[in-house]
Scaffold this motif. Structure first.
Motif, PDB file in Angstrom:
ATOM      1  N   TYR A 317       0.919  -1.399  -0.004  1.00 33.83           N
ATOM      2  CA  TYR A 317       0.060   0.104   0.151  1.00 33.83           C
ATOM      3  C   TYR A 317       0.935   1.140   0.091  1.00 33.83           C
ATOM      4  O   TYR A 317       2.061   1.233   0.511  1.00 33.83           O
ATOM      5  CB  TYR A 317      -0.929   0.094   1.284  1.00 33.83           C
ATOM      6  N   TYR A 318       0.443   2.293  -0.563  1.00 29.05           N
ATOM      7  CA  TYR A 318       1.306   3.538  -0.786  1.00 29.05           C
ATOM      8  C   TYR A 318       0.365   4.712  -0.227  1.00 29.05           C
ATOM      9  O   TYR A 318      -0.889   4.950  -0.336  1.00 29.05           O
ATOM     10  CB  TYR A 318       1.615   3.597  -1.950  1.00 29.05           C
ATOM     11  N   GLU A 319       0.846   5.451   0.845  1.00 32.27           N
ATOM     12  CA  GLU A 319       0.174   6.652   1.310  1.00 32.27           C
ATOM     13  C   GLU A 319      -0.211   7.656   0.477  1.00 32.27           C
ATOM     14  O   GLU A 319      -1.299   8.124   0.526  1.00 32.27           O
ATOM     15  CB  GLU A 319       1.016   7.207   2.326  1.00 32.27           C
ATOM     16  N   SER A 320       0.316   7.535  -0.769  1.00 33.03           N
ATOM     17  CA  SER A 320       0.184   8.621  -1.690  1.00 33.03           C
ATOM     18  C   SER A 320      -1.376   8.153  -2.646  1.00 33.03           C
ATOM     19  O   SER A 320      -1.932   8.967  -2.936  1.00 33.03           O
ATOM     20  CB  SER A 320       1.165   8.650  -2.864  1.00 33.03           C
ATOM     21  N   ASN A 321      -1.660   6.943  -2.342  1.00 30.58           N
ATOM     22  CA  ASN A 321      -2.802   6.442  -2.810  1.00 30.58           C
ATOM     23  C   ASN A 321      -4.069   6.355  -1.463  1.00 30.58           C
ATOM     24  O   ASN A 321      -5.127   6.328  -1.897  1.00 30.58           O
ATOM     25  CB  ASN A 321      -2.782   5.015  -3.552  1.00 30.58           C
ATOM     26  N   THR A 322      -3.555   6.457  -0.317  1.00 30.46           N
ATOM     27  CA  THR A 322      -4.420   6.430   0.855  1.00 30.46           C
ATOM     28  C   THR A 322      -4.743   7.621   1.669  1.00 30.46           C
ATOM     29  O   THR A 322      -5.610   7.621   2.612  1.00 30.46           O
ATOM     30  CB  THR A 322      -4.069   5.109   1.477  1.00 30.46           C
ATOM     31  N   TYR A 323      -3.817   8.469   1.296  1.00 27.78           N
ATOM     32  CA  TYR A 323      -4.005   9.850   2.246  1.00 27.78           C
ATOM     33  C   TYR A 323      -5.020  10.523   2.373  1.00 27.78           C
ATOM     34  O   TYR A 323      -5.417  11.282   3.157  1.00 27.78           O
ATOM     35  CB  TYR A 323      -2.831  10.877   2.093  1.00 27.78           C
ATOM     36  N   LEU A 324      -5.917  10.379   0.975  1.00 28.17           N
ATOM     37  CA  LEU A 324      -7.214  11.080   0.942  1.00 28.17           C
ATOM     38  C   LEU A 324      -8.350  10.000   1.569  1.00 28.17           C
ATOM     39  O   LEU A 324      -9.520  10.843   1.538  1.00 28.17           O
ATOM     40  CB  LEU A 324      -7.806  11.675  -0.435  1.00 28.17           C
ATOM     41  N   LEU A 325      -8.274   8.973   1.915  1.00 25.15           N
ATOM     42  CA  LEU A 325      -9.222   8.027   2.418  1.00 25.15           C
ATOM     43  C   LEU A 325      -9.413   8.513   3.975  1.00 25.15           C
ATOM     44  O   LEU A 325      -8.809   9.106   4.495  1.00 25.15           O
ATOM     45  CB  LEU A 325      -8.793   6.494   2.535  1.00 25.15           C
ATOM     46  N   GLY A 326     -10.595   8.156   4.154  1.00 29.85           N
ATOM     47  CA  GLY A 326     -11.078   8.360   5.656  1.00 29.85           C
ATOM     48  C   GLY A 326     -12.087   9.602   5.834  1.00 29.85           C
ATOM     49  O   GLY A 326     -12.821   9.491   6.694  1.00 29.85           O
ATOM     50  N   LYS A 327     -12.446  10.187   4.844  1.00 29.59           N
ATOM     51  CA  LYS A 327     -13.172  11.346   4.643  1.00 29.59           C
ATOM     52  C   LYS A 327     -14.880  10.899   4.909  1.00 29.59           C
ATOM     53  O   LYS A 327     -15.380  11.440   5.504  1.00 29.59           O
ATOM     54  CB  LYS A 327     -13.034  12.411   3.483  1.00 29.59           C
ATOM     55  N   ASP A 328     -15.019   9.742   3.694  1.00 33.02           N
ATOM     56  CA  ASP A 328     -16.215   9.268   3.893  1.00 33.02           C
ATOM     57  C   ASP A 328     -16.335   8.551   5.048  1.00 33.02           C
ATOM     58  O   ASP A 328     -17.757   8.790   5.693  1.00 33.02           O
ATOM     59  CB  ASP A 328     -16.240   8.049   2.577  1.00 33.02           C
ATOM     60  N   LEU A 329     -15.447   7.843   5.755  1.00 36.10           N
ATOM     61  CA  LEU A 329     -15.665   7.377   7.096  1.00 36.10           C
ATOM     62  C   LEU A 329     -16.255   8.460   8.163  1.00 36.10           C
ATOM     63  O   LEU A 329     -16.884   8.306   8.861  1.00 36.10           O
ATOM     64  CB  LEU A 329     -14.561   6.656   7.322  1.00 36.10           C
ATOM     65  N   VAL A 330     -15.563   9.823   7.916  1.00 31.60           N
ATOM     66  CA  VAL A 330     -15.825  10.802   8.856  1.00 31.60           C
ATOM     67  C   VAL A 330     -17.249  11.147   8.608  1.00 31.60           C
ATOM     68  O   VAL A 330     -17.926  11.423   9.716  1.00 31.60           O
ATOM     69  CB  VAL A 330     -14.836  11.945   8.764  1.00 31.60           C
ATOM     70  N   GLU A 331     -17.813  11.381   7.372  1.00 34.28           N
ATOM     71  CA  GLU A 331     -19.165  11.448   6.866  1.00 34.28           C
ATOM     72  C   GLU A 331     -20.214  10.833   7.867  1.00 34.28           C
ATOM     73  O   GLU A 331     -21.436  10.946   8.277  1.00 34.28           O
ATOM     74  CB  GLU A 331     -19.300  11.545   5.617  1.00 34.28           C
ATOM     75  N   ASP A 332     -19.555   9.304   7.642  1.00 34.73           N
ATOM     76  CA  ASP A 332     -20.505   8.172   8.280  1.00 34.73           C
ATOM     77  C   ASP A 332     -20.750   8.561   9.766  1.00 34.73           C
ATOM     78  O   ASP A 332     -21.670   8.111  10.202  1.00 34.73           O
ATOM     79  CB  ASP A 332     -20.004   6.884   7.883  1.00 34.73           C
ATOM     80  N   GLY A 333     -19.385   8.872  10.307  1.00 36.07           N
ATOM     81  CA  GLY A 333     -19.638   9.117  11.794  1.00 36.07           C
ATOM     82  C   GLY A 333     -20.315  10.243  12.252  1.00 36.07           C
ATOM     83  O   GLY A 333     -20.888  10.130  13.486  1.00 36.07           O
ATOM     84  N   LEU A 334     -20.484  11.182  11.256  1.00 32.14           N
ATOM     85  CA  LEU A 334     -21.350  12.474  11.521  1.00 32.14           C
ATOM     86  C   LEU A 334     -22.680  11.986  11.663  1.00 32.14           C
ATOM     87  O   LEU A 334     -23.462  12.345  12.493  1.00 32.14           O
ATOM     88  CB  LEU A 334     -20.816  13.377  10.661  1.00 32.14           C
ATOM     89  N   ARG A 335     -22.978  11.005  10.717  1.00 33.53           N
ATOM     90  CA  ARG A 335     -24.663  10.491  10.586  1.00 33.53           C
ATOM     91  C   ARG A 335     -24.910   9.829  11.835  1.00 33.53           C
ATOM     92  O   ARG A 335     -25.915  10.160  12.208  1.00 33.53           O
ATOM     93  CB  ARG A 335     -24.597  10.020   9.082  1.00 33.53           C
ATOM     94  N   LYS A 336     -23.911   9.054  11.990  1.00 33.34           N
ATOM     95  CA  LYS A 336     -24.168   7.968  13.375  1.00 33.34           C
ATOM     96  C   LYS A 336     -24.348   8.957  14.608  1.00 33.34           C
ATOM     97  O   LYS A 336     -24.674   8.213  15.646  1.00 33.34           O
ATOM     98  CB  LYS A 336     -23.374   6.744  13.506  1.00 33.34           C
TER      99      LYS A 336
END
Length: 641
Positions: A317-336
């Motif tokens: 895995y490369y951070e350049s491909n993953t560093y933008l991940l997590g924002k969708d998860l944050v949105e899920d957390g806000l909804r929950k």
């Protein structure tokens, strides 16, 4: 079935017959008998007194009598010490056990258990070569992976490469300013070392530019600062002048370090690095091209080092491909309703009820922080493999981070959250102190490997190996040198910090790989003289009496299976290292024992053909166990040494 499981099953049967109590065999506590007492295994009988209604000694006596009478092929005798029942195993059982293990070509390995584990390790930055600190991480990750495989798990070895960020831009910027087009090909310098040299060059210039800013700030001249940093540095300088702070060396050092970090941010070269990072994030073609080129140099260098170390991965895995991940998860957390927003639009989670604190997950401007990336990557990894456990091999400096990571994922009800495990390990230091990447005082892995191989060469008596070719000798030196390095870093419990001493790690008489490797080579030397018929030995089952060290060697080989289980449970290769060292020690005692000038356990000149078969079986099994155990540590053992 192991002897411990056999004893537990027999004991459960005895308890049912004697006291009419149904106890699961696995709940019966059994330990190795202490050396000062007769017997091999000990049952703790105190838990049984509540239904036996007898004193512990009487309960043990009753149980021992039943076991001897009803399991004569397993239990030869017993003795009672207070509430402990010490059992002696029959020589017939040990003879059968030896034959069974001798015939088993997959010694200690268990069948597939249907469980999947990902072990993430190495995780280097692409701004410097691998160093001593990385080596403990790599060896732990690789060894734990192999131990889990041996216990029946399907294992995915993963590597998350930190290939972006300000630290990468530091090397890139310094190369742009100072390299004049230098490449690994034009300089003859290994790619990761070349890039690492420019990281150190950046830090050198940064240090030079920081010094006058620091001096001015400490004198009350804050012309270099503005905004929030100005407010911070003024408060720090004021605090540093207080008498109670001046009298406290630790507090003074902490304040000075904080001022220095603020001063570093104001330097011209750091400002340039920040601009380069912004350009990279905006997709600037020139910056991206330079980034890609320099990373390719590093990857080529890493691959060579990994190959030398015998380290491999199933998934990169490369951070350049993953560093933008997590924002969708944050949105899920806000909804929950698990996460909440503050007035500045930043997103947080409140972990105070769990004994932690509030944790920032998204800045007010919408940019992510490090843990946001880790949350997204954790989800990605689970979506890729649906593993039962996700093991992160990361230094103990990140203990808090991984507590928070797992807790957030659990609160968000992410699948796989409960399976997260942080394999935390202590840092490695040299006898002269801690290494620092910024100052270029780290010990590069490649240099250390070369030093270890050279040390092995200096400590090997080549006159005894004159018939080996130069290539075979080089392979032997590498096997001994790398073995010393790996064993030394794995023999200590991962949680403990340690000091690495290259000379101590290759001592032929110490707690080292060389000691174990020499023991294996000694067995192979005996077997070369004997040239045993393996087919006949496979059909041989010793039925006669056993001398003490014969029995002890059989017993230690029998324990390998339970040692493997413990190493997997603890996720600690040190369990294997300690075991294989003890096994080799016992073989050496077996090999060297004499009575009235005659070798007690002679194999070539055994007192009877039966004893020769027994001992040949025994040393061959011991060699196979040593080989299997050392392989789990990533270490090879030589035929000659």
């Amino acid at each position: 079935m192991s002897v411990v499981l056999n004893i537990k099953t027999a004991a459960a049967t005895a308890i049912k017959a004697l006291f009419d109590q149904q106890i699961p065999a696995q709940d019966i506590a059994i330990n190795s008998t202490k050396p000062e007492f007769e017997g091999e295994y000990t049952i703790l009988v105190f838990p049984f007194t509540k239904f036996s209604r007898l004193k512990p000694e009487d309960t043990a006596d009753k149980l021992g009598t039943y076991l001897v009478a009803n399991f004569p092929d397993l239990i030869a005798g017993y003795n009672v010490i207070k509430g402990f029942l010490n059992l002696s195993i029959t020589e017939k059982y040990w003879g059968q056990d030896l034959q069974q293990r001798f015939n088993n070509r997959n010694i200690g390995r268990k069948p597939a258990n249907g469980k999947k584990v990902m072990v993430e390790y190495s995780s280097p930055n692409t701004n410097k070569p691998l160093h001593l600190g990385h080596l403990r991480n790599n060896f732990l990750g690789y060894s734990v992976s192999e131990i889990l495989k041996a216990n029946g798990y399907e294992v995915i070895k993963a590597n998350l490469v930190n290939d972006r960020g300000i630290h990468i831009c530091k090397s890139m910027l310094a190369w742009q300013i100072f390299a004049h087009g230098d490449t690994p090909q034009s300089t003859g310098i290994k790619g990761d070392h070349l890039v690492g040299d420019y990281y150190v060059k950046f830090e050198t210039i940064l240090k030079e530019q920081t010094a006058p800013i620091m001096t001015r700030a400490l004198e009350g001249d804050f012309r270099d600062f503005s905004g929030e940093d100005l407010d911070k540095v003024q408060k720090l300088v004021t605090a540093a002048q207080k008498p109670e702070v001046k009298a406290d060396e630790d507090k003074t050092k902490k304040i000075i370090d904080d001022i220095r970090e603020l001063a570093r941010k104001q330097t011209e070269i750091m400002q340039q690095a920040k601009i380069m990072l912004q350009q990279w994030e905006a997709g600037n073609p020139e910056v991206r091209a330079l980034w890609s080129t320099m990373n390719s140099w590093v990857y080529e260098g890493f691959d060579k080092t990994y190959k030398r170390l015998g380290i491999n991965f199933d998934k990169m895995y490369y951070e350049s491909n993953t560093y933008l991940l997590g924002k969708d998860l944050v949105e899920d957390g806000l909804r929950k309703g698990v996460l909440f927003k503050k007035d500045d639009n930043s997103v947080w989670i409140d972990l105070t009820a769990d004994g932690l604190d509030e944790k920032l997950l998204l800045r007010g401007d919408g940019t992510s922080v490090y843990i946001t990336q880790d949350l997204g990557t954790a989800r990605l990894k689970y979506e890729d493999y649906h593993m039962d456990r996700s093991v992160y091999v990361v230094a103990d400096e990140q203990n808090y981070h991984f507590k928070v990571l797992q807790l957030i994922l659990q609160k968000m009800q992410e699948p796989g959250a409960d399976g997260i495990f942080h394999l935390s390990y202590g840092m490695v230091e040299l006898p002269e102190g801690r290494m620092k990447s910024r100052e270029g005082t780290v010990v590069d892995a490649d240099d250390l490997i070369d030093e270890m191989i050279e040390t092995a060469k200096e400590n090997t008596d080549s006159d005894k190996l004159k018939d080996l070719s130069d290539d075979d000798m080089d392979s032997l030196y590498e096997m001994i040198g790398l073995g010393g390095l790996k064993f030394f870093l794995l023999r200590v419990d991962p949680k403990k910090r340690m000091i690495f001493d290259p000379k101590e790690s290759i001592d032929l008489h110490g707690f080292t790989a060389a000691f174990v490797q020499y023991g294996h080579a000694r067995i192979k030397s005996i077997l070369r003289d004997l040239s045993p018929d393996v087919t006949k030995l496979e059909g041989y089952c010793h039925k006669g009496s056993l001398l003490p060290l014969e029995k002890e060697l059989i017993l230690l080989n029998e324990q390998y299976e339970s040692v493997l289980e413990e190493a997997a449970k603890e996720m600690s290769p040190s369990v294997i290292a300690n075991y294989v060292y003890k096994l080799t020690q016992t073989f050496n005692s077996f090999y060297a024992a004499k009575e009235e000038g005659v070798y007690t356990y002679a194999v070539r000149n055994a007192e009877t053909p039966e004893k020769q078969k027994l001992r040949t079986q025994l040393i061959m099994l011991t060699a196979n166990t040593i080989t299997a155990a050392m392989k789990l540590l990533g270490i090879n053992v030589p035929e000659r040494m």
